[in-house]
Write a protein that holds these residues in place. Structure first.
Motif, PDB file in Angstrom:
ATOM      1  N   ASN A  19       0.857  -1.183   0.000  1.00 51.17           N
ATOM      2  CA  ASN A  19       0.000   0.000   0.000  1.00 51.17           C
ATOM      3  C   ASN A  19       0.892   1.230   0.000  1.00 51.17           C
ATOM      4  OD1 ASN A  19      -2.133  -1.773   0.244  1.00 51.17           O
ATOM      5  ND2 ASN A  19      -2.821  -1.033   2.221  1.00 51.17           N
ATOM      6  N   ILE A  20       0.764   2.048  -1.011  1.00 53.04           N
ATOM      7  CA  ILE A  20       1.536   3.287  -1.080  1.00 53.04           C
ATOM      8  C   ILE A  20       0.735   4.362  -0.348  1.00 53.04           C
ATOM      9  CG2 ILE A  20       2.578   5.011  -2.594  1.00 53.04           C
ATOM     10  CD1 ILE A  20       2.924   2.724  -4.645  1.00 53.04           C
ATOM     11  N   ALA A  21       1.204   4.721   0.836  1.00 49.29           N
ATOM     12  CA  ALA A  21       0.458   5.612   1.727  1.00 49.29           C
ATOM     13  C   ALA A  21       0.313   7.020   1.163  1.00 49.29           C
ATOM     14  CB  ALA A  21       1.126   5.650   3.101  1.00 49.29           C
ATOM     15  N   LEU A  56      -4.938  -2.983  -7.366  1.00 50.63           N
ATOM     16  CA  LEU A  56      -6.308  -2.851  -6.882  1.00 50.63           C
ATOM     17  C   LEU A  56      -6.866  -1.440  -7.021  1.00 50.63           C
ATOM     18  CD1 LEU A  56      -6.134  -5.010  -3.633  1.00 50.63           C
ATOM     19  CD2 LEU A  56      -6.315  -5.719  -6.011  1.00 50.63           C
ATOM     20  N   ASP A  57      -6.006  -0.452  -7.193  1.00 53.47           N
ATOM     21  CA  ASP A  57      -6.389   0.952  -7.330  1.00 53.47           C
ATOM     22  C   ASP A  57      -5.804   1.741  -6.163  1.00 53.47           C
ATOM     23  OD1 ASP A  57      -7.518   3.086  -8.668  1.00 53.47           O
ATOM     24  OD2 ASP A  57      -9.466   2.916  -7.704  1.00 53.47           O
ATOM     25  N   LYS A  58      -5.651   3.016  -6.356  1.00 58.10           N
ATOM     26  CA  LYS A  58      -5.186   3.955  -5.335  1.00 58.10           C
ATOM     27  C   LYS A  58      -3.878   3.524  -4.664  1.00 58.10           C
ATOM     28  CE  LYS A  58      -9.844   5.525  -4.472  1.00 58.10           C
ATOM     29  NZ  LYS A  58     -10.955   5.587  -3.546  1.00 58.10           N
ATOM     30  N   GLY A  59      -2.935   3.014  -5.464  1.00 56.53           N
ATOM     31  CA  GLY A  59      -1.620   2.687  -4.942  1.00 56.53           C
ATOM     32  C   GLY A  59      -1.541   1.376  -4.180  1.00 56.53           C
ATOM     33  N   LYS A  60      -2.468   0.478  -4.420  1.00 58.27           N
ATOM     34  CA  LYS A  60      -2.476  -0.813  -3.729  1.00 58.27           C
ATOM     35  C   LYS A  60      -2.153  -1.935  -4.714  1.00 58.27           C
ATOM     36  CE  LYS A  60      -5.777   0.462  -0.130  1.00 58.27           C
ATOM     37  NZ  LYS A  60      -5.866   1.877  -0.377  1.00 58.27           N
ATOM     38  N   PHE A  61      -1.052  -2.626  -4.439  1.00 62.16           N
ATOM     39  CA  PHE A  61      -0.617  -3.756  -5.252  1.00 62.16           C
ATOM     40  C   PHE A  61      -0.635  -5.013  -4.389  1.00 62.16           C
ATOM     41  CE2 PHE A  61       1.371  -0.047  -7.112  1.00 62.16           C
ATOM     42  CZ  PHE A  61       1.290  -0.271  -8.481  1.00 62.16           C
ATOM     43  N   ARG A  62      -0.836  -6.168  -5.027  1.00 62.68           N
ATOM     44  CA  ARG A  62      -0.802  -7.447  -4.315  1.00 62.68           C
ATOM     45  C   ARG A  62      -0.038  -8.481  -5.136  1.00 62.68           C
ATOM     46  NH1 ARG A  62      -2.335  -4.188  -1.287  1.00 62.68           N
ATOM     47  NH2 ARG A  62      -4.250  -4.133  -0.083  1.00 62.68           N
ATOM     48  N   ASN A 106       9.409  10.226  -3.914  1.00 59.47           N
ATOM     49  CA  ASN A 106       9.603   9.285  -2.807  1.00 59.47           C
ATOM     50  C   ASN A 106       8.279   8.592  -2.509  1.00 59.47           C
ATOM     51  OD1 ASN A 106      12.340   9.862  -2.343  1.00 59.47           O
ATOM     52  ND2 ASN A 106      11.768  11.719  -1.247  1.00 59.47           N
ATOM     53  N   LEU A 107       8.355   7.281  -2.410  1.00 60.80           N
ATOM     54  CA  LEU A 107       7.168   6.484  -2.133  1.00 60.80           C
ATOM     55  C   LEU A 107       7.196   6.023  -0.676  1.00 60.80           C
ATOM     56  CD1 LEU A 107       7.341   4.218  -5.307  1.00 60.80           C
ATOM     57  CD2 LEU A 107       5.930   6.257  -4.993  1.00 60.80           C
TER      58      LEU A 107
END
Length: 191
Positions: free
Chosen positions: A65-67, A108-114, A148-149
């Motif tokens: 999750n990219i905060a 998944l959207d909004k910076g969420k990868f799985r 920066n992530l």
């Protein structure tokens, strides 16, 4: 009409098998693939996870999750954010291939990868999660800007850490929101 009438029952069986094979090959990739990243999308993730739980399959998931995704999107704008997502998807796919994880990668959207990995291939999941973490900590240079992530990364094991679909989805949505950023890889069992 004569071509549809079989002289022998075996011909009808062969025709049926052939048509079934053709039908299985014809799929609509847009139903499964997210257009911007080229990764599998949320609907595929939910279907695959539900299937995994119903089959009692042991799977391991690296949740990313990219905060600061919303801040990045506001700063870069829509098109450049899409370029960033494509770049990140490429990095993740490269890590998957390089480490021979055989993982299904989802956006998944909004910076969420799985990363969803069958337990058969999950020996090096800790190493892979740390490689992903280190790659994302380095940030990204896009259109002459260093970005920066703040990537929260967590390893979850199903059904050990999550015994049902709902608990996994709730955790995945809240992970990173309820936790302070440390730059380390978390384990779902510890949170």
């Amino acid at each position: 009409m004569d071509s549809l009438e079989a002289a022998y029952p075996i011909e009808m069986f062969a025709t049926t098998v052939g048509l079934l094979f053709i039908a299985m090959l014809i799929q609509r990739p847009e139903e499964h693939v997210e257009i911007i990243t080229g990764l599998r999308k949320l609907t595929s993730y939910t279907a695959d996870i539900k299937k995994g739980f119903s089959n009692g399959k042991n799977i391991h998931i690296i949740l990313i999750n990219i905060a600061n995704f919303n801040a990045i999107r506001d700063m870069l704008g829509f098109d450049t954010t899409n370029d960033l997502l494509r770049l990140l998807a490429g990095k993740l796919a490269e890590l998957n291939k390089k480490n021979k994880l055989h993982a299904d990668i989802y956006y998944l959207d909004k910076g969420k990868f799985r990363f969803v990995i069958d337990s058969f291939y999950s020996e090096d999941i800790d190493i892979t999660a740390n490689l992903i973490n280190n790659a994302l900590k380095q940030g990204v240079n896009i259109k002459h800007m260093d970005v920066n992530l703040i990537a929260h990364i967590c390893i979850g094991r199903c059904p050990d850490d999550f015994d049902n679909y709902e608990s996994l989805m709730y955790f995945g949505e809240r992970f990173g929101v309820d936790n302070e950023y440390t730059g380390e890889v978390f384990y779902a069992r510890d949170l």
